[in-house]
Scaffold this active site. Structure first.
Site, PDB file in Angstrom:
ATOM      1  N   CYS A 160      -8.028   1.817   0.144  1.00 27.49           N
ATOM      2  CA  CYS A 160      -6.769   1.656  -0.587  1.00 27.49           C
ATOM      3  C   CYS A 160      -5.595   2.197   0.219  1.00 27.49           C
ATOM      4  CB  CYS A 160      -6.856   2.369  -1.929  1.00 27.49           C
ATOM      5  SG  CYS A 160      -5.371   2.181  -2.912  1.00 27.49           S
ATOM      6  N   CYS A 163      -2.821   3.784  -1.875  1.00 25.94           N
ATOM      7  CA  CYS A 163      -3.111   5.141  -2.394  1.00 25.94           C
ATOM      8  C   CYS A 163      -2.976   6.185  -1.294  1.00 25.94           C
ATOM      9  CB  CYS A 163      -4.538   5.261  -2.916  1.00 25.94           C
ATOM     10  SG  CYS A 163      -5.109   3.913  -3.887  1.00 25.94           S
ATOM     11  N   ASP A 164      -3.505   5.866  -0.118  1.00 33.55           N
ATOM     12  CA  ASP A 164      -3.703   6.901   0.891  1.00 33.55           C
ATOM     13  C   ASP A 164      -2.865   6.741   2.156  1.00 33.55           C
ATOM     14  OD1 ASP A 164      -5.658   8.095  -0.722  1.00 33.55           O
ATOM     15  OD2 ASP A 164      -7.163   6.672  -0.028  1.00 33.55           O
TER      16      ASP A 164
END
Ligand code: NAP
Length: 336
Positions: A160, A163-164
Site C-alpha cells: 500500500c 499508506c506507507d
C-alpha cells in the site's frame, strides 16, 4: 493523511462495533452479510431499509481495503474527495441507522443445511443460521511467497503506497508489477522517494497506455525489465535494506539496495470460506450464474472484489452490493 489517522479511524470502527457484539448470538437470521467494504456496507444499507435486519460480519479489517487508502477522488458525491476511512465510517453509520447489526468476527466457513435450505455461517466465535447470505469478503494483496516475507511486512515491505509511501522520503524504493496498480503506486511514490524502481518480470507493461506513458516518462521512475526478486535483504534491526534480483531471461543474480518494496502484483479473492457452494474461476474469483451476483447456490450471493476480476472499484463494488441485497430480498420473499 498518515498512518496514525488511518489507525485511529479503524480503531474507532472496531470499538464502535465491539461494544455491540455481545448482544447478538445464535439467532436465526434472515440475512447475513459477510464483509464491510463498499459492497458489504451498501448491501447492508439496502437490506436494512427493506427491514431484513441484516447481521453483518465485519471481519478483522473493518471497512476493507479502503481503510488503507488516503484520498478517494472518484466516488460520486464528493467533489472535493473523501479519505477512505471516513467514507467507510459514513457507510457503516448509514447502515446502522436503518437497523443493520454488526459482529466483530471473522467468518471461517459457510455450509448449507440440506433439510431446511438455510445457511450455517461459522465464525471464530460460534455458528449462526440464516436463510440467505451475501459474500462481500473482497480480495487481499498478493505477495511473492518468498522466505521471510511475512516478517518483513511493515518493515520495508508493503502492498500500500498510499499508506506507507510518506515514510520513505529521499530514499530509493521499488514497486513490483507491471499493471495499472504498479504504475499508479510508482507515480504516487515519486512524491517522496529519491528514486522508484519499477520491477517487472517481462519487458512490456500490462498497464493501460496512458499509465505507461506517465510512468515511462517520469524522471524518478526507472523500469527494471525481466526481473524478479529472488531474496529480501534486511539489516541488523530487521528492516529491509535491499533485494537480490534474478534476471528472468538469463537467471543472473544481482543486488539492488533500497529501503522499501511495494508489492503490486494483483489480489487474491477471499472466496475460500464458501467451499463448493460457489464456483470460482482460475484466479479464485466467485463466478455468478447470471453474470451478476447470484452464485450457483440459491440464496447465496456474492458482491464486490471477491466476485469481480475486472473493475474492482469502490463504486462498482457498491453497485454489486446493492444488486445482491435486492436479489436477496426477492429470494427471501419466496423463502419458506
Ligand atoms: P494486474 O493487471 O493483474 O497486474 C498484475 C501485475 O503483476 C502484472 O504485470 C503481472 O505480470 C505481475 N505479476 C503477477 N504475479 C506476479 C509474480 N508472481 N511475480 C512477479 N510479477 C507478477 O493487477 P492490477 O495492476 O492490480 O490491476 C487489476 C485490475 O484493476 C486491472 O483491470 C486494472 O486495469 C485495474 N486498475 C485500474 C486502475 C486505474 O484505472 N487507475 C488502477 C489500478 C487497477 P504480467 O504482466 O507478466 O502478467
Amino acid at each position: 493523511m498518515g498512518r496514525t489517522r488511518v489507525l485511529r479511524n479503524t480503531l474507532s470502527l472496531c470499538l464502535h462495533w465491539r461494544a455491540k457484539c455481545d448482544r447478538i448470538r445464535n439467532v436465526d437470521e434472515k440475512l447475513i452479510i459477510i464483509g464491510t467494504g463498499p459492497a458489504g456496507y451498501t448491501a447492508a444499507i439496502y437490506a436494512a431499509r427493506a427491514d431484513l435486519k441484516p447481521l453483518v460480519f465485519t471481519g478483522s479489517q473493518i471497512g476493507g481495503q479502503l481503510t488503507t487508502t488516503t484520498e478517494v477522488e472518484n466516488f460520486p458525491g464528493f467533489p472535493e474527495g473523501i479519505n477512505g476511512p471516513d467514507l467507510m465510517f459514513n457507510m457503516s453509520q448509514q447502515a446502522e441507522k436503518f437497523g443493520a447489526r454488526f459482529v466483530f468476527e471473522d467468518v471461517l466457513s459457510i455450509t448449507r443445511e440440506e433439510c431446511s435450505g438455510k445457511f450455517i455461517v461459522t465464525s471464530s466465535a460460534g455458528a449462526y443460521k440464516a436463510a440467505s447470505v451475501i459474500i462481500c469478503t473482497g480480495a487481499a494483496a498478493r505477495y511473492l511467497g518468498l522466505e521471510g516475507e511475512r516478517e518483513l511486512i511493515g518493515h520495508g515491505l508493503t502492498a500500500c503506497a498510499t499508506c506507507d509511501g510518506s515514510f520513505y522520503r529521499d530514499v530509493p524504493v521499488c514497486v513490483v508489477g507491471g499493471g495499472d496498480s504498479a504504475c499508479e503506486e510508482a507515480l504516487f511514490l515519486t512524491r517522496f522517494a529519491s528514486k522508484v524502481y519499477l520491477l517487472h518480470r517481462r519487458d512490456t507493461l500490462r498497464a493501460s497506455a496512458v499509465m505507461q506513458q506517465r510512468v515511462l516518462h517520469h524522471e524518478k521512475i526507472q523500469p527494471v525489465w525481466n526481473s524478479t526478486i529472488a531474496a529480501y535483504r534486511k539489516d541488523d534491526t530487521g528492516e529491509l535494506c535491499g533485494v537480490q534480483l534474478r534476471d528472468t531471461m538469463t537467471g543472473e543474480l544481482s543486488e539492488l539496495p533500497l529501503k522499501c518494496v511495494f508489492m503490486a502484483i494483483g489480489h487474491v479473492p477471499n472466496s475460500k470460506i464458501a467451499g463448493n457452494l460457489v464456483d470460482v474461476d482460475d484466479a479464485g474469483f466467485i463466478t455468478c450464474t447470471d453474470g451478476g451476483v447470484k452464485t450457483k447456490t440459491e440464496g447465496l450471493f456474492a458482491a464486490g472484489d471477491v466476485a469481480d476480476p475486472v473493475y474492482r472499484q469502490a463504486i462498482s463494488a457498491a453497485g454489486m452490493g446493492c444488486r445482491a441485497a435486492l436479489e436477496a430480498e426477492r429470494y427471501l420473499t419466496n423463502f419458506s
